[in-house]
Enzyme design. Structure first.
Site, PDB file in Angstrom:
ATOM      1  CE  LYS A  79      -4.322  -1.447   2.207  1.00 57.10           C
ATOM      2  NZ  LYS A  79      -5.262  -1.121   3.294  1.00 57.10           N
ATOM      3  CG  ASP A 115      -8.442   1.215   3.609  1.00 59.47           C
ATOM      4  OD1 ASP A 115      -9.207   0.429   3.023  1.00 59.47           O
ATOM      5  OD2 ASP A 115      -7.215   1.045   3.683  1.00 59.47           O
TER       6      ASP A 115
END
Ligand code: ATR
Length: 290
Positions: A79, A115
């Site tokens: 990520k 997220d």
């Protein structure tokens, strides 16, 4: 307008690919969730799990940008590293310091982080329409806490208090949140007295640690007696679907937000970025938690 169909999505020369880059991917719900959603809306997309080593990440990302991909998700451990492989990064993802969604338009790659947005949408779906004027206590200071804290600060939360086992990480995160603009974040040391004190002024309590995750189903990140009725209590742990923390909160009459909500809504936000269509969230939820 959405049309629902049970016909399998055809794979042909017009199929747009999306996928998930990470390693290992054995546990991921994303392929089932997205492929079911594409099928339900009759969209000619196909979501593929793509296991990639850290050494190969840049090569694979460059190759994908030249193929018939509309974008992809990125998960552990890539990520952060993926950010060096992209043409541009959305400001919120930049502030979070991690990317979980990439779009590819005319060969140009852009990184996003859904997220925190996923969490905010799950909160909204549970009846908490806005975090403006709300005071939030976040347990944990890892990647998920970072995405949630940055997003809620961006959306106008009045106060964000961070409490973490490793206290220095809580202070680091609160400093980074404050550097984004508004001075809304602070940290507190672990301990029941500190927590009890902070919870008096808290509207929304969020567990971002892994405490309570299967097989430690009976564990909770805070003592039961500290949970009070006025709190909205959220857990990002989704296995079990109702954690010990949420069970206690529900018994005390608190509004609760389950981890599965964040999982579904972060996927829904990625889906929207790739297809331009609203995601069928109930169908996605059902695909991972029938
Ligand atoms: P994620 O990306 O899911 O947020 P992470 O970045 O590894 O995962 O962060 C995990 C968080 O859970 C951290 O805040 C961690 O605390 P430390 O910073 O002290 O490591 C917290 N955490 C994990 N297990 C914990 C435990 N048993 N007790 C308390 N905190 C825990």
């Amino acid at each position: 307008m959405s049309t629902t169909t049970d016909r399998p999505t055809p794979i042909d020369t017009r199929t747009k690919l999306v996928g998930l880059l990470g390693r290992p991917l054995g546990h991921s719900f994303s392929p089932a969730m997205h492929n079911r959603a594409f099928q339900a809306l009759g969209l000619n997309y196909c979501y593929l799990p793509i296991e990639v080593t850290t050494e190969d990440l840049a090569t694979v990302a460059a190759g994908i940008a030249k193929m018939n991909f509309a974008g992809y998700n990125v998960t552990i451990p890539h990520k952060i590293r993926i950010m060096d492989c992209l043409d541009s990064i959305d400001p919120l993802a930049q502030a979070i310091g991690a990317v979980n969604t990439v779009t590819i338009r005319n060969g140009r790659t852009t990184g996003f982080n859904t997220d925190g947005i996923g969490f905010a949408h799950a909160l909204e779906a549970a009846g908490e329409s806005s975090v403006e004027n709300k005071s939030v206590l976040i347990l944990g200071a890892g990647g998920a806490a970072r995405a949630i804290a940055m997003t809620l600060a961006d959306q106008g939360a009045t106060r964000i208090v961070i409490c973490n086992r490793t206290e220095s990480k809580a202070w680091d995160l609160s400093r980074d949140v404050n550097q984004q603009g508004r001075e809304c974040a602070t940290a507190i040391p672990l301990g029941a007295a500190n927590m009890a004190n902070a919870l008096q002024d808290t509207d929304i309590l969020i567990n971002t640690t892994s405490i309570g995750m299967h097989p430690q189903d009976q564990q909770s990140p805070i003592a039961n007696r500290l949970i009070q009725r006025h709190l909205v209590v959220c857990d990002i742990v989704y296995n079990p679907p109702l954690t010990h923390l949420l069970k206690v909160a529900q018994e005390k009459g608190c509004r609760i937000v389950r981890g599965i909500g964040m999982l579904v809504y972060q996927g829904a936000a990625s889906f929207q970025l790739w297809t331009g269509r609203d995601a069928p969230v109930d169908i996605m939820r059902h695909a991972i938690h029938p």
